[in-house]
Design a protein around this motif. Structure first.
Motif, short mmCIF file in Angstrom:
data_model
loop_
_atom_site.label_atom_id
_atom_site.label_comp_id
_atom_site.label_asym_id
_atom_site.label_seq_id
_atom_site.Cartn_x
_atom_site.Cartn_y
_atom_site.Cartn_z
N LEU A 139 2.99 12.91 3.61
CA LEU A 139 2.09 13.78 2.86
C LEU A 139 1.34 12.97 1.80
O LEU A 139 0.15 13.18 1.58
CB LEU A 139 2.89 14.91 2.22
N VAL A 140 2.04 12.03 1.17
CA VAL A 140 1.38 11.14 0.21
C VAL A 140 0.35 10.25 0.92
O VAL A 140 -0.77 10.08 0.45
CB VAL A 140 2.42 10.28 -0.53
N VAL A 141 0.74 9.69 2.05
CA VAL A 141 -0.16 8.82 2.81
C VAL A 141 -1.43 9.56 3.22
O VAL A 141 -2.54 9.05 3.09
CB VAL A 141 0.56 8.26 4.05
N LEU A 142 -1.26 10.78 3.70
CA LEU A 142 -2.40 11.55 4.20
C LEU A 142 -3.19 12.23 3.09
O LEU A 142 -4.37 12.54 3.28
CB LEU A 142 -1.91 12.60 5.21
N GLY A 143 -2.57 12.48 1.97
CA GLY A 143 -3.20 13.27 0.94
C GLY A 143 -3.87 12.52 -0.18
O GLY A 143 -4.70 13.08 -0.89
N HIS A 144 -3.52 11.22 -0.39
CA HIS A 144 -4.15 10.52 -1.51
C HIS A 144 -5.64 10.30 -1.21
O HIS A 144 -6.02 10.03 -0.07
CB HIS A 144 -3.43 9.19 -1.79
N GLU A 145 -6.45 10.42 -2.23
CA GLU A 145 -7.90 10.38 -2.04
C GLU A 145 -8.49 8.98 -2.22
O GLU A 145 -9.45 8.63 -1.55
CB GLU A 145 -8.58 11.34 -3.01
N ARG A 146 -7.96 8.21 -3.15
CA ARG A 146 -8.56 6.91 -3.45
C ARG A 146 -7.64 5.79 -2.96
O ARG A 146 -6.43 5.81 -3.24
CB ARG A 146 -8.77 6.77 -4.96
N PRO A 147 -8.18 4.81 -2.24
CA PRO A 147 -7.34 3.71 -1.74
C PRO A 147 -6.51 3.04 -2.83
O PRO A 147 -5.38 2.64 -2.58
CB PRO A 147 -8.37 2.75 -1.13
N ARG A 148 -7.06 2.92 -4.04
CA ARG A 148 -6.32 2.22 -5.08
C ARG A 148 -5.09 3.00 -5.56
O ARG A 148 -4.24 2.46 -6.29
CB ARG A 148 -7.23 1.90 -6.27
N ASP A 149 -5.01 4.29 -5.19
CA ASP A 149 -3.85 5.08 -5.58
C ASP A 149 -2.67 4.90 -4.63
O ASP A 149 -1.53 5.25 -4.98
CB ASP A 149 -4.21 6.56 -5.63
N ALA A 150 -2.92 4.39 -3.44
CA ALA A 150 -1.86 4.30 -2.44
C ALA A 150 -0.66 3.47 -2.91
O ALA A 150 0.49 3.90 -2.71
CB ALA A 150 -2.41 3.74 -1.13
N PRO A 151 -0.85 2.28 -3.50
CA PRO A 151 0.33 1.49 -3.88
C PRO A 151 1.29 2.22 -4.80
O PRO A 151 2.50 2.27 -4.54
CB PRO A 151 -0.29 0.26 -4.55
#
Length: 230
Positions: A139-151
């Protein structure tokens, strides 16, 4: 950014190898230094895993998408953000990388390279925990909007799930296989791995369905496979 497929596979191999080397190696170090205090050992194991996961996603995400997880790659293929042949290649490399990471950790700590775990992790509670851990991760992987937020988002979820799930959050079929090959703090008995893997894939599919409902407005702006940060 156009990245050759061989470079993407190399990034997935390195990412999974270093991730598992960290999970296993920090578990060995923590157990040796914690003096029998399991909570301290788990805290140290968690801290190392969170730190390296955030660093690896930030470093390798622009190259391969930093999947590091067959469940993530399968969901990306189901979303048509990558082809199934590419996803299967990712999965194969992730599995090899994870196993290599376990053996690397053994070598660094002068342990037998080839071993299997005797750590029992079985039962409905453990499977439910893996379902929840993987559901939340996807859900985090699919739901985050900005690439820089993924880490930070992915690493934060994994760090929290280490503590609130009964299974200590494997949330990754390839890592589950690799952890069955180490009779250390991070291990899982090979006989228990299939139940974990089934729960992980079920959690990933459930997360995909939920993401389609929650994040429907974002579907038209999904990144291309080369730049996906999953």
């Amino acid at each position: 950014m156009n990245v050759s497929f061989s470079r993407r596979l190399a990034a997935e191999f390195l990412g999974t190898a270093f991730l598992v080397a960290t999970v296993v190696g920090s578990g060995v170090m923590a157990e040796r230094m914690a003096g029998g205090n399991a909570a301290i050992a788990l805290l140290a194991n968690t801290g190392a895993t969170v730190a390296v996961l955030a660093a690896l996603i930030a470093l390798l995400g622009p190259i391969s998408g930093a999947h590091f997880n067959p469940a993530v790659s399968a969901v990306m293929a189901l979303q048509r953000r990558m082809t199934w042949p590419d996803a299967l290649a990712y999965m194969a490399v992730q599995l090899v990388g994870c196993c290599a990471g376990a053996w690397l950790a053994h070598a660094m700590f002068a342990l037998p390279l080839l071993q299997t775990s005797t750590h029992v992790r079985a039962g409905a509670a453990q499977w439910l925990a893996e379902f929840v851990a993987t559901f939340g991760l996807l859900l985090v992987v699919l739901g985050h909007e900005r690439p820089r937020d993924a880490p930070w988002m992915v690493a934060s979820w994994i760090g929290a799930a280490y503590w609130f799930t009964a299974s200590t959050s494997f949330a990754n079929p390839a890592i589950t296989v690799a952890r069955s090959l180490t009779n250390t703090f991070a291990g899982i008995r090979p006989a228990d791995a299939p139940g974990f893997i089934a729960a992980q894939f079920l959690g990933a599919i459930a997360a995909l369905l939920m993401a389609r409902y929650l994040f429907v407005s974002r579907a038209s702006s999904l990144p291309a496979p080369e730049t996906a940060t999953g």
